[in-house]
Design a protein around this motif. Structure first.
Motif, PDB file in Angstrom:
ATOM      1  N   GLY A  62      -3.360   2.316   6.542  1.00 20.46           N
ATOM      2  CA  GLY A  62      -2.530   3.363   5.979  1.00 20.46           C
ATOM      3  C   GLY A  62      -3.244   4.250   4.996  1.00 20.46           C
ATOM      4  O   GLY A  62      -2.629   4.879   4.156  1.00 20.46           O
ATOM      5  N   GLU A  63      -4.599   4.316   5.094  1.00 19.55           N
ATOM      6  CA  GLU A  63      -5.305   5.196   4.176  1.00 19.55           C
ATOM      7  C   GLU A  63      -5.721   6.454   4.915  1.00 19.55           C
ATOM      8  O   GLU A  63      -5.995   6.433   6.089  1.00 19.55           O
ATOM      9  N   THR A  64      -5.809   7.525   4.143  1.00 21.16           N
ATOM     10  CA  THR A  64      -6.326   8.761   4.754  1.00 21.16           C
ATOM     11  C   THR A  64      -7.691   9.062   4.160  1.00 21.16           C
ATOM     12  O   THR A  64      -8.305   8.195   3.573  1.00 21.16           O
ATOM     13  N   ALA A  65      -8.150  10.298   4.255  1.00 25.26           N
ATOM     14  CA  ALA A  65      -9.493  10.628   3.768  1.00 25.26           C
ATOM     15  C   ALA A  65      -9.588  10.215   2.309  1.00 25.26           C
ATOM     16  O   ALA A  65     -10.602  10.378   1.721  1.00 25.26           O
ATOM     17  N   ALA A 114      -2.521  13.516  -1.092  1.00 25.48           N
ATOM     18  CA  ALA A 114      -1.271  13.075  -1.710  1.00 25.48           C
ATOM     19  C   ALA A 114      -0.089  13.546  -0.867  1.00 25.48           C
ATOM     20  O   ALA A 114       0.881  12.809  -0.670  1.00 25.48           O
ATOM     21  N   VAL A 115      -0.185  14.764  -0.353  1.00 29.63           N
ATOM     22  CA  VAL A 115       0.910  15.267   0.470  1.00 29.63           C
ATOM     23  C   VAL A 115       0.978  14.507   1.790  1.00 29.63           C
ATOM     24  O   VAL A 115       2.044  14.104   2.256  1.00 29.63           O
ATOM     25  N   ARG A 116      -0.174  14.272   2.375  1.00 32.93           N
ATOM     26  CA  ARG A 116      -0.183  13.566   3.661  1.00 32.93           C
ATOM     27  C   ARG A 116       0.364  12.158   3.533  1.00 32.93           C
ATOM     28  O   ARG A 116       0.880  11.583   4.488  1.00 32.93           O
ATOM     29  N   ASN A 117       0.239  11.569   2.353  1.00 30.96           N
ATOM     30  CA  ASN A 117       0.683  10.200   2.183  1.00 30.96           C
ATOM     31  C   ASN A 117       2.151  10.067   1.853  1.00 30.96           C
ATOM     32  O   ASN A 117       2.646   8.956   1.698  1.00 30.96           O
ATOM     33  N   VAL A 118       2.845  11.187   1.728  1.00 37.81           N
ATOM     34  CA  VAL A 118       4.278  11.073   1.463  1.00 37.81           C
ATOM     35  C   VAL A 118       4.931  10.461   2.707  1.00 37.81           C
ATOM     36  O   VAL A 118       4.782  10.967   3.803  1.00 37.81           O
ATOM     37  N   PRO A 119       5.653   9.352   2.531  1.00 35.85           N
ATOM     38  CA  PRO A 119       6.200   8.682   3.720  1.00 35.85           C
ATOM     39  C   PRO A 119       7.164   9.599   4.472  1.00 35.85           C
ATOM     40  O   PRO A 119       7.957  10.321   3.861  1.00 35.85           O
ATOM     41  N   SER A 120       7.080   9.549   5.787  1.00 41.36           N
ATOM     42  CA  SER A 120       7.914  10.457   6.565  1.00 41.36           C
ATOM     43  C   SER A 120       9.392  10.143   6.390  1.00 41.36           C
ATOM     44  O   SER A 120      10.241  11.003   6.594  1.00 41.36           O
ATOM     45  N   ALA A 124       7.069  13.136  -4.886  1.00 44.67           N
ATOM     46  CA  ALA A 124       6.527  11.956  -4.196  1.00 44.67           C
ATOM     47  C   ALA A 124       5.019  11.910  -4.293  1.00 44.67           C
ATOM     48  O   ALA A 124       4.416  10.843  -4.310  1.00 44.67           O
ATOM     49  N   ALA A 125       4.401  13.084  -4.344  1.00 43.72           N
ATOM     50  CA  ALA A 125       2.940  13.134  -4.389  1.00 43.72           C
ATOM     51  C   ALA A 125       2.408  13.027  -5.806  1.00 43.72           C
ATOM     52  O   ALA A 125       1.207  12.829  -6.006  1.00 43.72           O
ATOM     53  N   LEU A 126       3.318  13.141  -6.770  1.00 44.72           N
ATOM     54  CA  LEU A 126       2.868  13.227  -8.161  1.00 44.72           C
ATOM     55  C   LEU A 126       2.025  12.040  -8.651  1.00 44.72           C
ATOM     56  O   LEU A 126       0.997  12.251  -9.298  1.00 44.72           O
ATOM     57  N   TRP A 152       6.553   4.582 -10.749  1.00 46.39           N
ATOM     58  CA  TRP A 152       6.900   3.866  -9.539  1.00 46.39           C
ATOM     59  C   TRP A 152       5.763   3.892  -8.525  1.00 46.39           C
ATOM     60  O   TRP A 152       5.700   3.057  -7.635  1.00 46.39           O
ATOM     61  N   GLY A 153       4.905   4.846  -8.646  1.00 42.19           N
ATOM     62  CA  GLY A 153       3.889   5.035  -7.613  1.00 42.19           C
ATOM     63  C   GLY A 153       2.640   4.201  -7.790  1.00 42.19           C
ATOM     64  O   GLY A 153       1.667   4.349  -7.055  1.00 42.19           O
TER      65      GLY A 153
END
Lengths: 258, 248, 252
Positions: free
Chosen positions: A255-258, B136-142, B166-168, B244-245
């Motif tokens: 679950g990791e990205t770049a 950070a944006v890409r990792n926001v859960p869908s 969520a990305a904060l 929380w993150g």
């Protein structure tokens, strides 16, 4: 799973890169600037360096310095980090020193390095060691600290002594994080070597950049050097990321990205 | 007993330092007391304040400029996958180029002075921050995005009410790390490209008379300020809006 | 003459220091487990059943009372009594083979390979010897953990809510697998669960725990032969008994 084709995956970045080069050369041509060389000039500068035999020698010198400083940092840093992660008393004892030393740019150690090692190969090697050492120690420490207690319990349950436990459970479990630290440290080492070469030695890519400017305002060589530095740094990073894909550590990167 | 450990270990190291300095033959390497005196001297001469302010000034400008440009760009790239796929390789290529390798170009464009240093700091922070914001944006859960859409949020609203919060957490970590990098770069840049600041102090103290006590005093100041900056940023991570993150 | 109990828990209590005072988690537990028995420890989450298991397994030192296994006091963790956790306990950096063989480092290579092959087959993971845990399903990882535990030939197995992370269908499958494996290799099993049905399906005896400080409320003999019919009146009777003991309503 990608829904777009792989062709797009390659065309898009390639297209952008090509576009960037076109914009670059247009900008140079249109502003008649003397300060920024055009892409063609840079390409021919690269060929010139290769022709003089200087290209590979400088690349080799920079890489060699990285190799020595980095290997030392690895050999000392990983065990140190493991020890600090395993023994909280040690960690709290050394924490103030580490936190104070970390924000000091390795370059700031330059005068001391020259004092201790003179103007030799050891000085930049020392700086590279410093730059790589702290990230490696911190990553190893954190890796050990985040080993789930369940693994330790299972290890003890099977009758493992502490040395065996460290080797067969703690180290493999911490390895993903250690590898990330190693990759980051490699990137830092590459940054530091270039900077160190600007100051203290007379070969290498950093030296090439400073010297090309000082010895004749050869900005085409400067930019050529910069691109080389970027390319090699990228290759080093990609290589380090490959290690992270080995199956014995890939589990740590879900679950990791770049 | 446990609480004394950091102090006793640090004290032990200071002692080792002191003894090692006393035993050397060249007499140039300073012991802790000499460094302390050096600090006081700098304070008296007003140089300490002047140089610290200069370094902080450059860091602030370069860093803030980077944050204001990189974060929006990164967020955008994280959102529009096409943009990211197009620019990502370029970013990855430029990232390993040491900001210091840009020194000749920056001196060329800006001359020797504050602007060159600020430019270098901007460069050093811009690329990592862009990449971090993107990730950070890409990792926001869908699932979060779907929930937002389910409630009828338009894209700009989604960005502000879901993606950004969520990305904060990840973003703040990246900001902290970039600030650390910026601090490293300002010192290095000052050693080469300008005539004031803590980095300059280190180089100048040595060149103008082998005043290694001032050299190490400068290093200590650098470490202290870097530490304070880092601790300050970590405080941000303790805000409830982002705590929380950060896992367990 | 009856053989001595395998596990003997005598007047066990366990208290943990908190800021200022103590918190008593276990209080005066007396229990004897016979060799080869499967005993379920049943209770709601947080009542201390896992603590009990940890003490019996030697990972915690009891603050009062004693635990004896084979007549000797438990002094620490031992490969003769192996814990099985939820599937998160398998080592992700080792293959199935690597995991199963983990505790066998003192054996010769040939015997080790034999044992590994035997237990991989026993738990039904044949063909996956070189797979890594991340490539396996939850149920398969659970089997892997059981195989790893069995491979060192322990006397006692401790299972701490092992099927908790699995979906309910897989859970049913795993329960019958556990019983099948138990028929093949007789072990004494202590099984902690909060699932009433699970305890009635598996156990020879069910030990019902109270809330904190935990004591034994009741021990129920499950006198049904295997395979147990989940619709049989006796099953429902026993289950209701446990429902009542725990204090739950029969209708939702």
């Amino acid at each position: 799973m990608r829904t777009r084709s792989d062709v797009e995956r390659f065309l898009l970045p390639l297209g952008t890169a090509a576009l960037a080069i076109v914009v670059w050369s247009l900008a140079v041509r249109l502003t008649h600037t003397t300060v920024l060389p055009s892409p063609l000039k840079v390409a021919s500068a690269l060929r010139e360096l290769a022709g003089r035999g200087v290209l590979w020698r400088y690349v080799g010198d920079s890489l060699r310095r990285v190799a020595t400083g980095y290997s030392l940092a690895l050999v000392l840093g990983v065990p140190a980090g493991l020890a600090l992660g395993w023994n909280p008393a040690l960690a709290s004892a050394f924490n103030p020193v580490i936190q104070m030393a970390r924000p000091i740019s390795p370059l700031a150690w330059m005068p001391l390095a020259i004092l201790w090692f003179g103007v030799s190969e050891a000085a930049p090697g020392f700086l590279i060691f410093l730059g790589a050492f702290f990230p490696i120690v911190v990553a190893s420490m954190n890796g050990v600290r985040s080993v789930p207690a369940m693994y330790l319990q299972a290890g003890r349950n099977f009758g493992l002594s502490t040395p065996r436990l460290l080797a067969r459970v703690v180290f493999p479990a911490a390895l993903p994080q250690i590898l990330v630290g190693l990759r980051i440290a490699l990137g830092i080492a590459w940054l530091v070597v270039v900077a160190a070469e600007m100051i203290a030695v007379d070969s290498g890519l950093g030296y090439l950049i400073i010297d090309s400017r000082n010895a004749g305002k050869r900005y085409d060589l400067v930019v050529a050097g910069m691109l080389l530095i970027g390319a090699i740094g990228l290759v080093l990073d990609l290589f380090a990321r490959r290690l992270e894909r080995l199956r014995t550590v890939r589990w740590g990167f879900q679950g990791e990205t770049a | 007993m446990r609480r004394l450990l950091p102090f006793s270990a640090t004290a032990a190291l200071l002692l080792v330092w002191f003894l090692a300095a006393r035993r050397q033959t060249s007499g140039l390497f300073p012991d802790p007391l000499q460094v302390l005196n050096g600090l006081l001297e700098l304070l008296r001469r007003g140089l300490l304040a002047k140089y610290v302010v200069a370094s902080l000034f450059r860091v602030s400008w370069g860093y803030l400029l980077a944050v204001l440009t990189a974060v929006p760009l990164g967020l955008l790239l994280g959102w529009y996958r096409r943009g990211e796929r197009a620019l990502n390789p370029l970013l990855q290529l430029l990232r390993p180029i040491s900001p210091l390798a840009w020194i000749p170009i920056s001196i060329l464009w800006f001359g020797v002075g504050d602007l060159a240093a600020i430019f270098l700091i901007f460069l050093a922070s811009f690329l990592p921050l862009t990449v971090a914001a993107m990730n950070a944006v890409r990792n926001v859960p869908s699932t979060l995005l779907n929930a937002g859409r389910n409630f009828g949020l338009s894209n700009p609203r989604l960005l502000a009410s879901v993606i950004l919060p969520a990305a904060l957490p990840q973003l703040i970590v990246a900001l902290r790390i970039s600030l650390g990098v910026a601090w490293l770069v300002v010192v290095a840049a000052e050693m080469i490209a300008v005539n004031s600041g803590l980095g300059f102090l280190i180089v100048d103290a040595r060149n103008a008379g082998n005043r290694y006590d001032l050299v190490v005093a400068g290093m200590v100041m650098i470490g202290l300020i870097g530490l304070v900056l880092d601790l300050g940023m970590r405080q941000l991570e303790r805000m409830k809006a982002v705590r929380w993150g950060y896992g367990s | 003459m009856t053989p001595p109990p395998k596990v003997s828990i005598r007047d066990l209590s366990m208290r943990f220091p908190t800021d200022g005072s103590h918190i008593e988690v276990l209080s005066s537990i007396d229990l004897e487990v016979k060799d080869g028995e499967l005993v379920c420890i049943l209770g709601p989450s947080g009542c201390g059943k896992s603590t009990l298991l940890n003490v019996v397994g030697g990972f915690l030192k009891a603050t009062g009372g004693a635990v004896l296994i084979d007549g000797r006091e438990v002094a620490g963790p031992d490969p003769r009594r192996i814990f099985v956790f939820q599937e998160r306990g398998v080592f992700p950096w080792l293959t199935v083979e690597g995991n199963v063989g983990f505790g066998l480092f003192r054996l010769a290579a040939g015997e080790r390979a034999e044992r590994i092959a035997h237990y991989v087959k026993l738990v039904g993971l044949s063909g996956f010897e070189n797979a890594y845990p991340q490539e396996l399903s939850g149920g398969m990882k659970q089997r892997l953990e059981v195989a790893r535990a069995l491979a060192v030939n322990p006397d006692v197995l401790f299972l701490d809510e092992p099927f908790g992370a699995l979906d309910s269908i897989t859970r049913l499958v795993m329960r019958s697998e556990l019983l099948r494996i138990r028929r093949a290799e007789k072990k004494t099993i202590l099984f902690v669960t909060h699932d009433i049905d699970e305890s009635v399906q598996l156990a020879d005896r069910v030990v019902v725990m109270s809330t904190r400080p935990a004591t034994i409320r009741r021990i129920v003999d499950i006198d049904m032969p295997h395979p147990r019919d989940l619709s049989a009146p006796r099953y429902i009777e026993l289950r209701d008994m446990l429902f009542e003991e725990i204090g739950l309503a029969h209708k939702i």
